[in-house]
Write a protein that holds these residues in place. Structure first.
Motif, mmCIF file in Angstrom:
data_model
loop_
_atom_site.group_PDB
_atom_site.id
_atom_site.type_symbol
_atom_site.label_atom_id
_atom_site.label_comp_id
_atom_site.label_asym_id
_atom_site.label_seq_id
_atom_site.Cartn_x
_atom_site.Cartn_y
_atom_site.Cartn_z
ATOM 1 N N TRP A 118 0.817 -1.221 0.000
ATOM 2 C CA TRP A 118 0.000 0.000 0.000
ATOM 3 C C TRP A 118 0.849 1.269 0.000
ATOM 4 C CZ3 TRP A 118 -4.712 1.671 -0.913
ATOM 5 C CH2 TRP A 118 -5.805 0.799 -0.865
ATOM 6 N N HIS A 119 2.151 1.169 0.235
ATOM 7 C CA HIS A 119 2.978 2.371 0.392
ATOM 8 C C HIS A 119 2.869 3.335 -0.785
ATOM 9 C CE1 HIS A 119 6.009 0.512 3.506
ATOM 10 N NE2 HIS A 119 4.801 0.716 3.996
ATOM 11 N N THR A 120 3.107 2.816 -1.980
ATOM 12 C CA THR A 120 3.234 3.695 -3.137
ATOM 13 C C THR A 120 1.928 4.406 -3.467
ATOM 14 O OG1 THR A 120 5.017 2.340 -4.051
ATOM 15 C CG2 THR A 120 3.864 3.800 -5.581
ATOM 16 N N MET A 216 -10.205 -4.268 1.549
ATOM 17 C CA MET A 216 -9.404 -3.054 1.406
ATOM 18 C C MET A 216 -7.969 -3.296 1.861
ATOM 19 S SD MET A 216 -10.328 0.839 2.545
ATOM 20 C CE MET A 216 -9.425 2.215 1.798
ATOM 21 N N TRP A 217 -7.782 -4.134 2.874
ATOM 22 C CA TRP A 217 -6.425 -4.470 3.286
ATOM 23 C C TRP A 217 -5.655 -5.070 2.115
ATOM 24 C CZ3 TRP A 217 -2.851 -8.260 3.372
ATOM 25 C CH2 TRP A 217 -1.784 -8.130 4.258
ATOM 26 N N LEU A 218 -6.317 -5.943 1.339
ATOM 27 C CA LEU A 218 -5.661 -6.573 0.191
ATOM 28 C C LEU A 218 -5.265 -5.554 -0.871
ATOM 29 C CD1 LEU A 218 -7.887 -9.739 -0.208
ATOM 30 C CD2 LEU A 218 -5.452 -9.705 0.416
ATOM 31 N N GLY A 219 -6.074 -4.527 -1.062
ATOM 32 C CA GLY A 219 -5.726 -3.469 -2.004
ATOM 33 C C GLY A 219 -5.433 -3.985 -3.393
ATOM 34 N N GLN A 220 -4.265 -3.620 -3.934
ATOM 35 C CA GLN A 220 -3.906 -3.984 -5.311
ATOM 36 C C GLN A 220 -3.619 -5.470 -5.470
ATOM 37 O OE1 GLN A 220 0.271 -3.609 -6.659
ATOM 38 N NE2 GLN A 220 0.460 -1.979 -5.138
ATOM 39 N N ALA A 221 -3.373 -6.175 -4.360
ATOM 40 C CA ALA A 221 -3.026 -7.591 -4.437
ATOM 41 C C ALA A 221 -4.244 -8.431 -4.838
ATOM 42 C CB ALA A 221 -2.483 -8.060 -3.090
ATOM 43 N N GLY A 457 -9.831 -1.167 -9.168
ATOM 44 C CA GLY A 457 -10.285 -0.330 -8.076
ATOM 45 C C GLY A 457 -9.182 0.106 -7.145
ATOM 46 N N TYR A 458 -8.007 -0.535 -7.268
ATOM 47 C CA TYR A 458 -6.869 -0.211 -6.397
ATOM 48 C C TYR A 458 -5.625 0.134 -7.206
ATOM 49 C CZ TYR A 458 -9.754 -2.065 -2.631
ATOM 50 O OH TYR A 458 -10.769 -2.290 -1.727
#
Length: 462
Positions: A118-120, A216-221, A457-458
């Protein structure tokens, strides 16, 4: 966990809480010396409130005003809000979605202590929203994310401090000063020792905690089921035997052992030590970096397909033991390995030294008693007048608009070396790197691994 990792993390968090609860005027910086009025203190928001995230947010709160916080786990958010009120008498509001904080005009800067993947995205969106950023390391999940974050940093001109706190530890600047003064002669080799990562038993699918927004924790993954095992056996090294039971999951701190969210020890401790290494050997500038990364040891408990993707998804996937040889264009050989003492062993034609969070040792250090470094040599490395406090340096730079000690551009080059090692380990073959163009050459599969497919979405948008 290995003792060096556990102790250093514990010491950092204790230092964070001590700095946060100390009176403001105890800090040694120009900002504190000016007895800045509360109305002039930067207003912070904290994004990500786990152990490290809370630690850096506590430091920021002690040097400014913490006004809001975000975490996808409401339990962590509530706990942090309680700490802010107890330690700093600062009442904050908390939200689940960090974007609500970026919309606010009363926030000057953010601390980011979320999982690596999630950093970037958060850092880029924060800069685009006009916020200065303190972001934990490793700054990126992939090499191409680093290119994006550097572009946005240049375009927005925001102050950006990376959480490689070793740059504010005096012993590392002392080691670099000794090298620059020629006390080791011509540099030949640096051995970068970082800890092994754990193996685990298979983790069963479980229901995510009710306080956690797992999607949401998973995000782009990739969208996967939450996994959790109570008191599972974990161990270091195939022959070392079990180290007892431990709770394990594919979320929160345990994210570090899954390639979907992190790079394991290579980007955890590697982010710290390769940063110091490339600073020390003069390979952290534009267009600098290794030319070839070669694996000599790469153990995983999972198998990988031809594209470098883990075949098993129910257990830790990052490298557990590893060793990589890195060739740099200045002729210095760098060995990044889990098989050496945590720290940097620096060897030259006239001597060698070892530097870690425990200090700097070696004959060149012993000889300082009779042959001290020139006055100001260490401060020249670190920056004359720059505070020896990482968060304080960030706060000072918010006011002066100067570049912090751990800038996003040099960190991108160091973490790129770590990402390259991760790619090499998964493919188990050497990879050539063109630092000028920032491209892997001669290996299309390895080149494709410079980026990851981002879940709809992420996506990271620049």
């Amino acid at each position: 966990m290995p003792s060096s990792n556990s102790a250093s993390r514990r010491q950092f968090l204790q230092g964070s809480l001590a700095a946060a609860t100390a009176p403001y005027w105890w800090t040694s910086s120009s900002l504190a010396a000016e007895a800045t009025a509360p109305s002039d203190l930067p207003a912070f928001a904290a994004i990500g409130l786990g152990g490290q995230g809370s630690g850096i947010a506590n430091q920021a709160a002690g040097l400014g005003k913490m006004v809001a916080a975000a975490d996808v786990d409401s339990a962590r958010a509530a706990r942090f809000a309680g700490v802010m009120e107890k330690n700093h008498n600062q009442k904050i509001n908390t939200v689940e979605d960090y974007r609500r904080l970026l919309e606010r005009k009363d926030i000057d800067a953010v601390t980011i202590g979320v999982p690596d993947h999630w950093h970037t995205k958060i850092a880029i969106e924060a800069m685009q929203a006009g916020k200065d950023v303190y972001c934990e390391k490793p700054l990126t999940l992939t090499i191409d994310e680093g290119k994006l974050i550097c572009k946005v940093a240049r375009d927005t001109k925001r102050v950006f401090q990376v959480g490689t706190q070793q740059r504010s530890d005096r012993q590392f600047s002392e080691a670099i000063a000794l090298v620059r003064a020629g006390r080791l002669g011509d540099l030949e080799r640096v051995t970068v020792g970082i800890d092994q990562a754990p193996y685990s038993e298979a983790l069963p699918v479980a229901e995510a905690p009710s306080t956690l927004n797992w999607d949401m924790w998973l995000g782009q993954a990739p969208a996967v089921e939450y996994r959790f095992g109570k008191d599972l056996k974990r161990w270091y090294g195939k022959k070392s035997g079990g180290d007892g039971g431990a709770d394990a999951s594919n979320g929160h701190y345990e994210f570090r052992w899954w390639y979907a969210y992190s790079g394991g020890k290579l980007t955890d401790w590697g982010a710290h030590h390769m940063d110091i290494c490339q600073w020390l050997i003069g390979q952290n500038g534009d267009g600098q970096g290794p030319t070839l990364v070669t694996p000599t040891l790469a153990e995983h408990q999972v198998e990988f397909d031809e594209q470098g993707n883990p075949k098993q998804t129910d257990r830790y996937s990052v490298a557990t033991r590893f060793a990589f040889k890195m060739d740099f264009p200045n002729g210095v050989e760098v060995n990044l390995t889990s098989e050496a003492r945590n720290g940097l062993l620096v060897e030259g034609t006239k001597g060698r030294l070892f530097v870690s969070r425990g200090g700097v040792t070696g004959k060149p250090v012993e000889e300082l008693k009779d042959n001290p470094l020139p006055e100001g040599a260490v401060d020249e490395v670190h920056g004359k007048g720059r505070p020896w406090n990482h968060m304080q340096d960030f706060v000072d730079c918010i006011r002066t608009r100067e570049t912090p000690i751990s800038d996003v551009f040099s960190h991108h080059r160091a973490i790129t070396s770590c990402h390259l090692a991760g790619i090499v380990g998964r493919l188990n073959r050497p990879v050539a790197w063109d630092a000028a163009s920032e491209q892997i050459t001669g290996d299309p599969i390895a080149q494709a691994m410079q980026q990851r497919k981002q879940r709809k979405g992420y996506e990271i948008v620049v």
